[in-house]
Design a protein around this motif. Structure first.
Motif, PDB file in Angstrom:
ATOM      1  N   ASN A  92       5.066  48.465  23.747  1.00 12.77           N
ATOM      2  CA  ASN A  92       5.742  49.480  23.079  1.00 12.77           C
ATOM      3  C   ASN A  92       6.814  49.080  22.404  1.00 12.77           C
ATOM      4  O   ASN A  92       7.280  49.699  21.251  1.00 12.77           O
ATOM      5  N   ALA A  93       7.812  48.398  23.349  1.00 12.04           N
ATOM      6  CA  ALA A  93       8.725  47.740  22.566  1.00 12.04           C
ATOM      7  C   ALA A  93       8.589  46.824  21.435  1.00 12.04           C
ATOM      8  O   ALA A  93       9.473  46.841  20.231  1.00 12.04           O
ATOM      9  N   LEU A  94       7.492  46.095  21.417  1.00 15.32           N
ATOM     10  CA  LEU A  94       7.385  45.024  20.304  1.00 15.32           C
ATOM     11  C   LEU A  94       6.834  45.859  19.194  1.00 15.32           C
ATOM     12  O   LEU A  94       6.987  45.579  18.088  1.00 15.32           O
ATOM     13  N   THR A  95       6.280  47.093  19.358  1.00 14.79           N
ATOM     14  CA  THR A  95       5.596  47.882  18.100  1.00 14.79           C
ATOM     15  C   THR A  95       6.461  48.976  17.777  1.00 14.79           C
ATOM     16  O   THR A  95       5.755  49.686  16.898  1.00 14.79           O
ATOM     17  N   ASP A  96       7.437  48.989  18.467  1.00  8.92           N
ATOM     18  CA  ASP A  96       8.354  50.104  18.162  1.00  8.92           C
ATOM     19  C   ASP A  96       8.528  50.411  16.495  1.00  8.92           C
ATOM     20  O   ASP A  96       9.008  49.366  16.054  1.00  8.92           O
ATOM     21  N   THR A  97       8.212  51.341  15.975  1.00  9.38           N
ATOM     22  CA  THR A  97       8.054  51.521  14.448  1.00  9.38           C
ATOM     23  C   THR A  97       9.540  51.394  13.921  1.00  9.38           C
ATOM     24  O   THR A  97       9.833  51.159  12.977  1.00  9.38           O
ATOM     25  N   ARG A  98      10.572  52.208  14.717  1.00  8.03           N
ATOM     26  CA  ARG A  98      11.699  52.320  14.362  1.00  8.03           C
ATOM     27  C   ARG A  98      12.418  50.657  13.991  1.00  8.03           C
ATOM     28  O   ARG A  98      12.980  50.069  13.235  1.00  8.03           O
ATOM     29  N   ARG A  99      12.422  50.088  15.269  1.00 11.32           N
ATOM     30  CA  ARG A  99      12.732  48.488  15.154  1.00 11.32           C
ATOM     31  C   ARG A  99      12.248  47.821  14.183  1.00 11.32           C
ATOM     32  O   ARG A  99      12.624  47.109  13.377  1.00 11.32           O
ATOM     33  N   VAL A 100      10.710  47.837  14.012  1.00 10.58           N
ATOM     34  CA  VAL A 100      10.002  47.260  12.957  1.00 10.58           C
ATOM     35  C   VAL A 100      10.381  47.744  11.548  1.00 10.58           C
ATOM     36  O   VAL A 100      10.553  46.665  10.741  1.00 10.58           O
ATOM     37  N   SER A 101      10.639  48.794  11.691  1.00 11.12           N
ATOM     38  CA  SER A 101      10.851  49.372  10.068  1.00 11.12           C
ATOM     39  C   SER A 101      12.463  48.775   9.722  1.00 11.12           C
ATOM     40  O   SER A 101      12.488  48.609   8.390  1.00 11.12           O
ATOM     41  N   VAL A 102      13.299  48.680  10.694  1.00 14.25           N
ATOM     42  CA  VAL A 102      14.637  48.201  10.244  1.00 14.25           C
ATOM     43  C   VAL A 102      14.669  46.847   9.759  1.00 14.25           C
ATOM     44  O   VAL A 102      15.163  46.333   8.773  1.00 14.25           O
ATOM     45  N   LEU A 103      13.676  46.111  10.595  1.00 14.86           N
ATOM     46  CA  LEU A 103      13.528  44.570  10.198  1.00 14.86           C
ATOM     47  C   LEU A 103      12.913  44.484   8.758  1.00 14.86           C
ATOM     48  O   LEU A 103      13.345  43.675   8.065  1.00 14.86           O
ATOM     49  N   ARG A 104      11.714  45.176   8.647  1.00 12.25           N
ATOM     50  CA  ARG A 104      11.285  45.187   7.239  1.00 12.25           C
ATOM     51  C   ARG A 104      12.254  45.735   6.217  1.00 12.25           C
ATOM     52  O   ARG A 104      12.507  44.940   5.231  1.00 12.25           O
ATOM     53  N   ASP A 105      13.117  46.776   6.480  1.00 13.40           N
ATOM     54  CA  ASP A 105      14.243  47.225   5.411  1.00 13.40           C
ATOM     55  C   ASP A 105      15.014  46.137   5.109  1.00 13.40           C
ATOM     56  O   ASP A 105      15.755  45.902   3.999  1.00 13.40           O
ATOM     57  N   LEU A 106      15.503  45.143   5.858  1.00 12.20           N
ATOM     58  CA  LEU A 106      16.357  43.942   5.906  1.00 12.20           C
ATOM     59  C   LEU A 106      15.642  43.070   4.720  1.00 12.20           C
ATOM     60  O   LEU A 106      16.498  42.254   4.416  1.00 12.20           O
ATOM     61  N   ALA A 107      14.492  42.923   4.764  1.00 12.62           N
ATOM     62  CA  ALA A 107      13.957  42.250   3.765  1.00 12.62           C
ATOM     63  C   ALA A 107      14.207  40.463   4.089  1.00 12.62           C
ATOM     64  O   ALA A 107      14.363  39.944   3.122  1.00 12.62           O
ATOM     65  N   ILE A 108      14.237  40.197   5.367  1.00 15.92           N
ATOM     66  CA  ILE A 108      14.677  39.013   5.596  1.00 15.92           C
ATOM     67  C   ILE A 108      13.471  38.266   6.171  1.00 15.92           C
ATOM     68  O   ILE A 108      13.650  36.577   6.072  1.00 15.92           O
ATOM     69  N   LEU A 109      12.400  38.436   6.622  1.00 20.17           N
ATOM     70  CA  LEU A 109      11.032  37.861   7.084  1.00 20.17           C
ATOM     71  C   LEU A 109      10.641  36.963   5.894  1.00 20.17           C
ATOM     72  O   LEU A 109      10.708  37.311   4.936  1.00 20.17           O
ATOM     73  N   ASP A 110      10.462  35.859   6.087  1.00 17.63           N
ATOM     74  CA  ASP A 110       9.854  34.845   5.252  1.00 17.63           C
ATOM     75  C   ASP A 110      10.540  34.448   3.849  1.00 17.63           C
ATOM     76  O   ASP A 110      10.110  34.398   2.863  1.00 17.63           O
ATOM     77  N   THR A 111      11.859  34.653   4.359  1.00 19.23           N
ATOM     78  CA  THR A 111      12.936  34.144   3.217  1.00 19.23           C
ATOM     79  C   THR A 111      13.456  32.545   3.178  1.00 19.23           C
ATOM     80  O   THR A 111      13.197  32.292   4.350  1.00 19.23           O
ATOM     81  N   PRO A 112      13.680  32.059   2.207  1.00 24.22           N
ATOM     82  CA  PRO A 112      14.518  30.643   2.449  1.00 24.22           C
ATOM     83  C   PRO A 112      15.463  30.572   3.239  1.00 24.22           C
ATOM     84  O   PRO A 112      16.130  31.590   3.692  1.00 24.22           O
ATOM     85  N   ALA A 113      15.719  29.532   3.753  1.00 21.00           N
ATOM     86  CA  ALA A 113      16.890  28.912   4.537  1.00 21.00           C
ATOM     87  C   ALA A 113      18.307  29.495   3.838  1.00 21.00           C
ATOM     88  O   ALA A 113      18.291  29.356   2.775  1.00 21.00           O
ATOM     89  N   GLU A 114      19.140  29.740   4.700  1.00 23.82           N
ATOM     90  CA  GLU A 114      20.479  30.100   4.292  1.00 23.82           C
ATOM     91  C   GLU A 114      21.432  29.365   5.160  1.00 23.82           C
ATOM     92  O   GLU A 114      21.440  29.382   6.402  1.00 23.82           O
TER      93      GLU A 114
END
Length: 115
Positions: free
Chosen positions: A4-26
């Protein structure tokens, strides 16, 4: 491990809103990984982001070329941390801990010893 914690829609939504997944190194994230390694006197430290089915490595110190790596949530210690009551996971000796001693990251590369 509570999925449940892994699939928590709020947590995953925030992560997606950050648009950080699969981005180049910084450089800022590389600095965070290096600071974590130095602070913990560890040869390796990483900045990972966990969505519903994987963790993705944004930055890593001590293991060249692993930025952008994906690890299935079933193998991810970061995912296990999210699913742990309180969101904290400490494993002082992974070889001595029955839950982790046969984990592929303990037995094979990168030979994790504590988390």
């Amino acid at each position: 491990m509570s999925a449940n914690a892994l699939t928590d829609t709020r947590r995953v939504s925030v992560l997606r809103d950050l648009a950080i997944l699969d981005t180049p190194a910084e450089a800022a994230y590389d600095d965070i990984a290096m600071l974590a390694a130095a602070s913990c006197r560890s040869a390796m430290a990483a900045v990972n982001f966990v969505d519903h089915d994987r963790h993705w490595t944004k930055a890593i110190a001590g293991v060249a070329g692993r930025q952008g790596s994906n690890v299935d949530a079933n193998l991810s210690l970061c995912a296990a941390t999210i699913c742990t009551d309180g969101g904290l996971l400490s494993v002082p000796d992974m070889l001595a801990d029955e839950r982790w001693q046969s984990h592929p990251f303990v037995m094979g590369g990168p030979q994790l010893r504590f988390y």
